[in-house]
Design a protein around this motif. Structure first.
Motif, PDB file in Angstrom:
ATOM      1  N   ARG A 152     -31.780  12.141  16.719  1.00 21.08           N
ATOM      2  CA  ARG A 152     -32.843  12.659  17.568  1.00 21.08           C
ATOM      3  C   ARG A 152     -32.211  13.223  18.829  1.00 21.08           C
ATOM      4  O   ARG A 152     -31.647  12.503  19.644  1.00 21.08           O
ATOM      5  CB  ARG A 152     -33.827  11.540  17.916  1.00 21.08           C
ATOM      6  CG  ARG A 152     -34.835  11.907  18.999  1.00 21.08           C
ATOM      7  CD  ARG A 152     -35.992  10.931  19.044  1.00 21.08           C
ATOM      8  NE  ARG A 152     -35.589   9.536  18.907  1.00 21.08           N
ATOM      9  CZ  ARG A 152     -35.269   8.751  19.930  1.00 21.08           C
ATOM     10  NH1 ARG A 152     -35.262   9.237  21.158  1.00 21.08           N
ATOM     11  NH2 ARG A 152     -34.931   7.496  19.721  1.00 21.08           N
ATOM     12  N   GLY A 153     -32.296  14.551  18.951  1.00 22.14           N
ATOM     13  CA  GLY A 153     -31.669  15.201  20.093  1.00 22.14           C
ATOM     14  C   GLY A 153     -30.160  15.166  19.973  1.00 22.14           C
ATOM     15  O   GLY A 153     -29.590  14.897  18.922  1.00 22.14           O
ATOM     16  N   GLY A 154     -29.478  15.411  21.069  1.00 22.36           N
ATOM     17  CA  GLY A 154     -28.020  15.432  21.033  1.00 22.36           C
ATOM     18  C   GLY A 154     -27.380  14.304  21.782  1.00 22.36           C
ATOM     19  O   GLY A 154     -26.224  14.384  22.194  1.00 22.36           O
ATOM     20  N   ASN A 155     -28.134  13.216  21.977  1.00 21.06           N
ATOM     21  CA  ASN A 155     -27.635  12.119  22.818  1.00 21.06           C
ATOM     22  C   ASN A 155     -27.225  10.900  22.015  1.00 21.06           C
ATOM     23  O   ASN A 155     -27.084   9.810  22.568  1.00 21.06           O
ATOM     24  CB  ASN A 155     -28.715  11.726  23.836  1.00 21.06           C
ATOM     25  CG  ASN A 155     -30.060  11.460  23.170  1.00 21.06           C
ATOM     26  OD1 ASN A 155     -30.128  11.342  21.945  1.00 21.06           O
ATOM     27  ND2 ASN A 155     -31.112  11.389  23.981  1.00 21.06           N
ATOM     28  N   GLY A 156     -27.064  11.046  20.711  1.00 16.28           N
ATOM     29  CA  GLY A 156     -26.632   9.931  19.896  1.00 16.28           C
ATOM     30  C   GLY A 156     -27.738   9.021  19.426  1.00 16.28           C
ATOM     31  O   GLY A 156     -27.487   8.062  18.681  1.00 16.28           O
ATOM     32  N   HIS A 157     -28.991   9.261  19.832  1.00 18.75           N
ATOM     33  CA  HIS A 157     -30.106   8.441  19.379  1.00 18.75           C
ATOM     34  C   HIS A 157     -30.500   8.837  17.956  1.00 18.75           C
ATOM     35  O   HIS A 157     -30.290   9.966  17.520  1.00 18.75           O
ATOM     36  CB  HIS A 157     -31.312   8.597  20.304  1.00 18.75           C
ATOM     37  CG  HIS A 157     -31.065   8.064  21.677  1.00 18.75           C
ATOM     38  ND1 HIS A 157     -30.922   6.724  21.945  1.00 18.75           N
ATOM     39  CD2 HIS A 157     -30.941   8.706  22.870  1.00 18.75           C
ATOM     40  CE1 HIS A 157     -30.717   6.539  23.235  1.00 18.75           C
ATOM     41  NE2 HIS A 157     -30.711   7.730  23.821  1.00 18.75           N
ATOM     42  N   THR A 158     -31.106   7.894  17.228  1.00 24.12           N
ATOM     43  CA  THR A 158     -31.558   8.166  15.862  1.00 24.12           C
ATOM     44  C   THR A 158     -32.986   7.681  15.679  1.00 24.12           C
ATOM     45  O   THR A 158     -33.449   6.779  16.387  1.00 24.12           O
ATOM     46  CB  THR A 158     -30.668   7.482  14.815  1.00 24.12           C
ATOM     47  OG1 THR A 158     -30.740   6.067  14.996  1.00 24.12           O
ATOM     48  CG2 THR A 158     -29.237   7.955  14.909  1.00 24.12           C
ATOM     49  N   ASP A 159     -33.667   8.328  14.744  1.00 20.10           N
ATOM     50  CA  ASP A 159     -34.963   7.857  14.271  1.00 20.10           C
ATOM     51  C   ASP A 159     -34.768   7.342  12.854  1.00 20.10           C
ATOM     52  O   ASP A 159     -34.163   8.022  12.019  1.00 20.10           O
ATOM     53  CB  ASP A 159     -35.997   8.990  14.253  1.00 20.10           C
ATOM     54  CG  ASP A 159     -36.428   9.388  15.648  1.00 20.10           C
ATOM     55  OD1 ASP A 159     -36.420   8.532  16.544  1.00 20.10           O
ATOM     56  OD2 ASP A 159     -36.780  10.570  15.840  1.00 20.10           O
ATOM     57  N   SER A 160     -35.277   6.133  12.583  1.00 19.92           N
ATOM     58  CA  SER A 160     -35.176   5.554  11.249  1.00 19.92           C
ATOM     59  C   SER A 160     -36.538   5.630  10.577  1.00 19.92           C
ATOM     60  O   SER A 160     -37.558   5.254  11.165  1.00 19.92           O
ATOM     61  CB  SER A 160     -34.707   4.105  11.318  1.00 19.92           C
ATOM     62  OG  SER A 160     -33.389   4.042  11.812  1.00 19.92           O
ATOM     63  N   TYR A 161     -36.537   6.115   9.346  1.00 21.37           N
ATOM     64  CA  TYR A 161     -37.767   6.246   8.580  1.00 21.37           C
ATOM     65  C   TYR A 161     -37.680   5.353   7.344  1.00 21.37           C
ATOM     66  O   TYR A 161     -36.660   5.326   6.647  1.00 21.37           O
ATOM     67  CB  TYR A 161     -37.980   7.692   8.138  1.00 21.37           C
ATOM     68  CG  TYR A 161     -38.240   8.637   9.284  1.00 21.37           C
ATOM     69  CD1 TYR A 161     -39.542   8.909   9.699  1.00 21.37           C
ATOM     70  CD2 TYR A 161     -37.189   9.255   9.951  1.00 21.37           C
ATOM     71  CE1 TYR A 161     -39.789   9.780  10.752  1.00 21.37           C
ATOM     72  CE2 TYR A 161     -37.422  10.119  11.009  1.00 21.37           C
ATOM     73  CZ  TYR A 161     -38.731  10.374  11.400  1.00 21.37           C
ATOM     74  OH  TYR A 161     -38.968  11.237  12.456  1.00 21.37           O
ATOM     75  N   LEU A 162     -38.757   4.632   7.093  1.00 22.32           N
ATOM     76  CA  LEU A 162     -38.863   3.848   5.865  1.00 22.32           C
ATOM     77  C   LEU A 162     -39.783   4.600   4.908  1.00 22.32           C
ATOM     78  O   LEU A 162     -40.969   4.799   5.201  1.00 22.32           O
ATOM     79  CB  LEU A 162     -39.418   2.455   6.145  1.00 22.32           C
ATOM     80  CG  LEU A 162     -39.602   1.573   4.895  1.00 22.32           C
ATOM     81  CD1 LEU A 162     -38.250   1.282   4.238  1.00 22.32           C
ATOM     82  CD2 LEU A 162     -40.314   0.267   5.256  1.00 22.32           C
ATOM     83  N   LEU A 163     -39.237   5.004   3.790  1.00 16.21           N
ATOM     84  CA  LEU A 163     -40.008   5.698   2.770  1.00 16.21           C
ATOM     85  C   LEU A 163     -40.364   4.708   1.670  1.00 16.21           C
ATOM     86  O   LEU A 163     -39.518   3.923   1.236  1.00 16.21           O
ATOM     87  CB  LEU A 163     -39.212   6.864   2.165  1.00 16.21           C
ATOM     88  CG  LEU A 163     -39.205   8.198   2.919  1.00 16.21           C
ATOM     89  CD1 LEU A 163     -38.639   8.038   4.322  1.00 16.21           C
ATOM     90  CD2 LEU A 163     -38.419   9.251   2.150  1.00 16.21           C
ATOM     91  N   HIS A 164     -41.616   4.747   1.242  1.00 21.30           N
ATOM     92  CA  HIS A 164     -42.060   3.868   0.156  1.00 21.30           C
ATOM     93  C   HIS A 164     -42.801   4.701  -0.866  1.00 21.30           C
ATOM     94  O   HIS A 164     -43.590   5.598  -0.520  1.00 21.30           O
ATOM     95  CB  HIS A 164     -42.985   2.768   0.681  1.00 21.30           C
ATOM     96  CG  HIS A 164     -43.548   1.905  -0.415  1.00 21.30           C
ATOM     97  ND1 HIS A 164     -42.828   0.902  -1.021  1.00 21.30           N
ATOM     98  CD2 HIS A 164     -44.765   1.915  -1.040  1.00 21.30           C
ATOM     99  CE1 HIS A 164     -43.559   0.329  -1.949  1.00 21.30           C
ATOM    100  NE2 HIS A 164     -44.746   0.920  -1.991  1.00 21.30           N
ATOM    101  N   TYR A 165     -42.553   4.401  -2.146  1.00 24.46           N
ATOM    102  CA  TYR A 165     -43.255   5.122  -3.207  1.00 24.46           C
ATOM    103  C   TYR A 165     -43.847   4.145  -4.209  1.00 24.46           C
ATOM    104  O   TYR A 165     -43.183   3.194  -4.646  1.00 24.46           O
ATOM    105  CB  TYR A 165     -42.322   6.080  -3.957  1.00 24.46           C
ATOM    106  CG  TYR A 165     -43.088   6.921  -4.970  1.00 24.46           C
ATOM    107  CD1 TYR A 165     -43.719   8.086  -4.573  1.00 24.46           C
ATOM    108  CD2 TYR A 165     -43.229   6.512  -6.294  1.00 24.46           C
ATOM    109  CE1 TYR A 165     -44.466   8.843  -5.459  1.00 24.46           C
ATOM    110  CE2 TYR A 165     -43.983   7.249  -7.200  1.00 24.46           C
ATOM    111  CZ  TYR A 165     -44.594   8.412  -6.777  1.00 24.46           C
ATOM    112  OH  TYR A 165     -45.348   9.154  -7.650  1.00 24.46           O
ATOM    113  N   ASP A 166     -45.112   4.392  -4.546  1.00 29.87           N
ATOM    114  CA  ASP A 166     -45.704   3.708  -5.691  1.00 29.87           C
ATOM    115  C   ASP A 166     -46.638   4.687  -6.380  1.00 29.87           C
ATOM    116  O   ASP A 166     -47.078   5.681  -5.784  1.00 29.87           O
ATOM    117  CB  ASP A 166     -46.433   2.421  -5.288  1.00 29.87           C
ATOM    118  CG  ASP A 166     -47.619   2.673  -4.378  1.00 29.87           C
ATOM    119  OD1 ASP A 166     -48.603   3.271  -4.833  1.00 29.87           O
ATOM    120  OD2 ASP A 166     -47.558   2.247  -3.201  1.00 29.87           O
ATOM    121  N   SER A 167     -46.933   4.430  -7.628  1.00 31.40           N
ATOM    122  CA  SER A 167     -47.687   5.383  -8.443  1.00 31.40           C
ATOM    123  C   SER A 167     -49.172   5.377  -8.137  1.00 31.40           C
ATOM    124  O   SER A 167     -49.913   6.190  -8.697  1.00 31.40           O
ATOM    125  CB  SER A 167     -47.469   5.083  -9.931  1.00 31.40           C
ATOM    126  OG  SER A 167     -47.920   3.780 -10.241  1.00 31.40           O
TER     127      SER A 167
END
Length: 942
Positions: A915-930
């Motif tokens: 996220r941006g250029g400052n070394g920060h990150t965004d973490s996303y949890l993806l879940h799938y079900d039918s």
């Protein structure tokens, strides 16, 4: 590897020994090599044959007119350019590449004065060297000025799919050592003159050298040269050790290629009803509809290849009318095929079947057909055509008069399928012709000889319209007839389409179309703008309006009351997340068999199964099994893709044209009875948390896709009335909904102004962002030098990122889904081989594994735009490429270049993005079900 592996030359060769000693192709595995002059004569002959037998008459005429020569002379130009495309290989820099693998070849060249012993660490692409050689030759031999010479030379410079920049050309020109002089220059001159004599262009150059070739002709000729080069480079067609007589080699190659000739349209009648019955026998009991008659008549009346903008209600046969009109247009203006573009794969697949039925009756001779979207090879009907034509068979049986569409083997593949005569696909496949991408000239070659039909154009947002406008300019420059269709179009969009097409045709100030409310209507541009009214032939339907709150529980309460005696309800939401919320609210009170969720974030096989199930239940087919009660919760998939009929509709408030498009699914089909209290059509509108406040309070998630401004405009228009009458109210509502002068209701002024300002800023940003990948207009260039200036270390990756830019939708990047169980990868449960272990990190997906690879390729999913926007798509691709070792799958045509997303046994996977250029990150949890499909939640910030 010694000189005994050299090809046979034979006595009486037209080429000098020095020319014959220069290599052009090598095969280290067999030790064979092939002189460049033989490859060039093969390419020239192949280009001439393609010009004669592959290019439609319209493309031949367009190239001749733009070059200012006859068709025969345009053929000579195309053959010559193909015949010198690799002349940059007659340079010491290129020849030196085989110093270790074919030293005896270089020794033979050295004996004829072609010394390539010097190393060249900084190599210049041979296509760039070819451009310099041809450009300088035109200047010295025929006195062409530099810019004019570049308009021809850039065609050879672009034969590897990307044209060098002017700076690269200048750098190559200054690299005298790389080009070589003396014997090198003598052999190149021999080849230029020799190919000129073979193609018959020598007498034409004085005329051509005084006239710049327009970019519209340059791009098509680049595509033709690429096509001829690819064919001539294939040793299955042009073997190294085969006969050296060019005519014999060409005959053998064309027999193997078996390319179908262009479609020769001959409708045989000017009566729309007669033509409709001939092409669509299942409609023989009905006369042509008004819009169908008007389309055929407008196509007959157009003075030149036109733009036709068709606006008519849903379900009146616009598509059938467009196909009939395409026959008339192709017959009059010489096109050899049709491109039919639709908004989604879901619409493209059934349209492929409908078009095949039309082709069964419309083809005068065999023609090639292609389905072009990311899942084309997974369409069973298309796959059956692939298998039937795998060995080049054209006729199905012994009757030579029996016409059928075939898929030619050579015309398969992502970059070549658009070269088929008939192409059915998503609109993206046409928009890619306006995208800076390698080999875009092949897309130009494919479109330049077709009638182009773009359906449901209202689905293109402001971002996509930037590409569509640019595409229209190129199509007009090629004199391509275009039919654009929509149920609803704001006047500004209609005017924008006309202006874009007119600019491409050389008319910078066309008369704008009438902004009035005539409906249905056809706008015709053929050098002048004509507004054609069409008599309506549909009954008027009054739809009651009801506004409800945004709580998903209210949806459940109202549907419980409305469906007390049965009925089929649709709930259309603006986002996948909102659809999932409504579905969750209904699950507790509605039996599973009476509830369906459908959106774009299901695995492709599961989504296709849901769509087929819906059509079987709610479609108009005689064998449809309409259930007593059903609730379908979905997104824009329901708005665009499916011919289904609801008894009652609940919709998020949306831009007024899209809201009316959704209403087109309400009481869509004639039925003798419907349950009470839904026997009369009613639309319930939600997405506003408080309708009574001033201004109304919009639910934040409602505006996530479209922004607040068009939502407020729609809410203002709906607040004035208790019903809408279709189709009578469509044109005035759409016109007012997009009128910049539409005043806000009293008390809305501040919110209205803020929303309008935000919309203007968003539009400007979208247009600016589109410029990064948008091809220049044909009128903006002299030559195609550097026209594809988007570059990265990996051209395929750059192209993948660029393709994601064509749409600015909720979903974007596509991935193949696998299940990760421990250290194993397995096929998803939705696949044809659920749970099968998939090898990774080793060769897989070809030979006996191909059916399994095809099944895996079907298991795709589109990721949310939140993960795929311009600032994150590069890191996202990096992250995906590191999740699964798919290096061993790259030989599989089904899996090559695909991104893979592994879900664990609980259906979860985590992705971290910067996220941006400052070394920060965004973490996303993806879940799938039918049951609910894909969800993506931002886990936490770091």
């Amino acid at each position: 590897m010694d000189a005994s592996s050299a090809p046979r030359t034979g006595p009486g060769s037209p080429w000098s020994d020095a020319a014959l000693s220069a290599w052009g192709k090598t095969d280290p595995a067999s030790g064979q090599w092939f002189p460049v002059v033989h490859h060039l004569t093969d390419s020239a002959a192949m280009a001439g044959d393609l010009f004669d037998h592959y290019l439609p008459a319209a493309t031949q005429t367009m190239l001749a007119d733009l070059a200012g020569v006859s068709i025969a002379e345009a053929r000579a130009l195309a053959s010559f350019l193909a015949g010198v495309h690799d002349i940059g290989k007659i340079t010491p820099q290129f020849a030196s590449q085989v110093s270790h693998t074919f030293p005896t070849v270089l020794a033979g060249m050295r004996r004829h004065g072609l010394d390539a012993s010097r190393p060249y660490p900084d190599r210049i692409p041979h296509a760039t060297l070819s451009q310099v050689i041809v450009q300088d030759w035109l200047r010295s031999e025929y006195g062409a000025d530099p810019r004019t010479a570049a308009t021809y030379a850039c065609i050879v410079g672009g034969h590897h799919g990307r044209n060098p920049s002017k700076g690269s050309v200048a750098q190559a020109r200054n690299s005298a050592g790389a080009l070589g002089s003396g014997a090198w220059a003598d052999v190149r001159r021999e080849v230029l003159l020799g190919i000129g004599a073979r193609t018959g262009i020598g007498a034409i150059w004085p005329t051509l050298a005084a006239r710049r070739l327009p970019p519209a002709a340059q791009s098509v000729l680049i595509g033709l040269v690429i096509m001829a080069d690819w064919m001539a480079s294939n040793t299955d067609y042009f073997p190294y050790d085969g006969a050296l007589d060019t005519a014999t080699r060409l005959e053998q190659a064309t027999d193997l290629l078996a390319l179908p000739r262009p479609w020769a349209s001959g409708p045989g009648t000017t009566d729309a009803t007669t033509l409709l019955h001939q092409r669509f026998p299942q409609l023989a009991q009905w006369p042509a509809r008004g819009i169908q008659r008007a389309l055929v008549e407008a196509s007959q009346a157009a003075r030149s290849a036109p733009l036709l903008i068709v606006e008519a209600p849903m379900g009146v046969g616009k598509t059938e009318g467009a196909l009939l009109a395409s026959e008339v247009l192709a017959s009059r203006f010489g096109q050899g095929g049709v491109f039919l573009g639709l908004p989604t794969m879901a619409t493209a697949n059934p349209m492929f079947t409908r078009t095949m039925r039309w082709l069964d009756h419309a083809l005068g001779e065999d023609a090639s057909v292609a389905l072009t979207h990311g899942k084309a090879g997974l369409n069973d009907e298309y796959a059956s055509l692939l298998r039937a034509s795998w060995h080049g068979d054209i006729h199905d049986g012994d009757d030579a008069d029996e016409s059928r569409a075939v898929v030619n083997q050579w015309l398969r593949g992502a970059k070549r399928a658009g070269l088929s005569s008939f192409v059915i696909g998503t609109v993206d496949q046409a928009l890619f012709a306006a995208l800076k991408a390698k080999h875009v000239a092949l897309r130009h070659l494919g479109l330049a000889g077709k009638v182009v039909i773009i359906d449901e154009v209202h689905s293109a947002d402001a971002y996509m319209r930037e590409y569509l406008h640019r595409l229209l300019a190129w199509l007009a420059a090629w004199r391509v007839p275009v039919i654009v269709m929509s149920a609803t179009l704001p006047p500004a969009q209609r005017e924008g389409f006309v202006a874009a097409y007119a600019r491409g045709a050389g008319d910078p100030h066309p008369t704008p179309p009438d902004p009035g409310d005539a409906y249905p209507r056809i706008t015709l541009y053929d050098g002048s703008t004509h507004d054609l009214s069409v008599a309506p032939d549909t009954r008027s339907t009054q739809v009651a309006l009801e506004r409800i709150g945004d709580d998903p529980g209210l949806v459940a309460d109202r549907l419980s009351a409305l469906l007390v005696e049965g009925g089929c309800a649709g709930v259309v939401c603006n986002t996948v997340g909102r659809a999932q919320e409504v579905f969750d609210a209904l699950r507790g009170s509605v039996p599973d068999e009476e509830l369906i969720l459908i959106h774009s974030r299901f695995l492709a096989p599961e989504r296709l199964a849901r769509e087929a199930d819906l059509v079987s239940k709610l479609g108009n087919a005689p064998d449809a099994h309409r259930p007593r009660r059903l609730i379908v919760v979905g997104t824009q998939v329901l708005e665009q893709s499916l011919d289904i009929d609801f008894d009652v509709l609940i919709s998020d408030v949306a831009p007024i044209d899209l809201l009316l498009q959704r209403v087109g699914r309400l009481h869509r089909h004639q039925r003798s009875t419907r349950p009470r209290p839904v026997d009369e059509p009613v639309l319930l509108v939600r997405g506003v948390t408080d309708w009574e406040s001033t201004p109304p309070v919009l639910a934040r998630s409602t505006t996530a896709i479209y922004g607040a401004a068009p939502i407020l405009r729609a809410a203002a228009l709906l607040g004035e009335r208790s019903s809408v009458t279709l189709p009578d109210d469509i044109a005035p509502l759409v016109r007012r909904g997009y009128d910049p002068a539409l005043p806000p209701p009293p008390g809305w002024e501040t919110l209205w102004s803020e929303a309008e300002q935000a919309a203007a800023q968003t539009l400007a940003a979208k247009r600016q962002r589109a410029q990064s990948y948008l091809l220049p207009a044909p009128s903006a260039m002299s030559s195609l030098d550097g026209w594809i200036d988007v570059d990265s270390g990996d051209p395929e990756r750059a192209e993948r990122e660029g393709h994601a830019q064509v749409r600015d939708s909720e979903d974007s990047l596509e991935v193949i889904v696998v299940d990760r169980v421990g250290d194993e990868l397995r096929m998803p449960a939705a696949s044809a081989f659920p749970g099968m272990v998939i090898p990774h990190g080793q060769m897989w997906g070809t030979g006996p594994d191909a059916p399994y690879a095809r099944a895996l390729a079907a298991c795709t999913l589109r990721l949310p735009q939140a993960l795929c926007h311009e600032g994150t798509i590069g890191p996202l691709i990096d992250a995906l490429e590191g999740m699964v070792d798919a290096s061993g799958w790259q030989q599989s045509p089904w899996l090559r270049g695909q991104l893979v997303l592994p879900f664990d046994e609980h259906g979860n996977v985590a992705i971290s993005l910067p996220r941006g250029g400052n070394g920060h990150t965004d973490s996303y949890l993806l879940h799938y079900d039918s049951v609910r499909g894909l969800t993506a939640e931002k886990a936490r910030d770091h």
